[in-house]
Design a protein around this motif. Structure first.
Motif, short mmCIF file in Angstrom:
data_model
loop_
_atom_site.label_atom_id
_atom_site.label_comp_id
_atom_site.label_asym_id
_atom_site.label_seq_id
_atom_site.Cartn_x
_atom_site.Cartn_y
_atom_site.Cartn_z
N CYS A 19 46.40 139.73 95.39
CA CYS A 19 47.52 139.17 94.65
C CYS A 19 47.92 137.83 95.28
N CYS A 23 51.84 138.43 96.98
CA CYS A 23 52.12 139.33 98.10
C CYS A 23 50.89 139.66 98.93
N ARG A 80 54.45 146.42 91.92
CA ARG A 80 55.14 145.13 91.85
C ARG A 80 54.63 144.29 90.69
N CYS A 139 54.29 141.17 90.52
CA CYS A 139 53.39 140.09 90.92
C CYS A 139 51.95 140.58 90.91
N CYS A 140 51.72 141.85 91.29
CA CYS A 140 50.36 142.41 91.31
C CYS A 140 49.92 142.77 89.89
#
Ligand SMILES: [Zn+2]
Length: 66
Positions: free
Chosen positions: A7, A10, A45, A47-48
């Motif tokens: 990712c 993160c 998350r 973001c992932c």
């Protein structure tokens, strides 16, 4: 292009989940709900999650021109 290994935000490894995500939820190949598949894969998350949701395999399209 190829799915990123980690990712961007993160650093969690996400590339290992691409094949299963593609088989189960990516357009025209799987018909499961992408939300449930990402939950099963343990990607909590956003973001992932966006790494797989927004990915498109273009490496075979682009590689002849490199
Ligand atoms: Zn992340």
């Amino acid at each position: 292009m190829m799915v990123p290994v980690r990712c961007f935000t993160c650093g969690k490894p996400v590339g290992e989940h691409w094949d299963e995500y593609k088989a189960r939820a990516a357009t025209q190949e799987g018909d499961e709900d992408p939300e449930e598949v990402l939950d099963d894969l343990g990607l909590d998350r956003y973001c992932c999650r966006r790494m797989l949701v927004s990915h498109d395999d273009l490496v075979d399209v682009v590689s002849p021109y490199q």
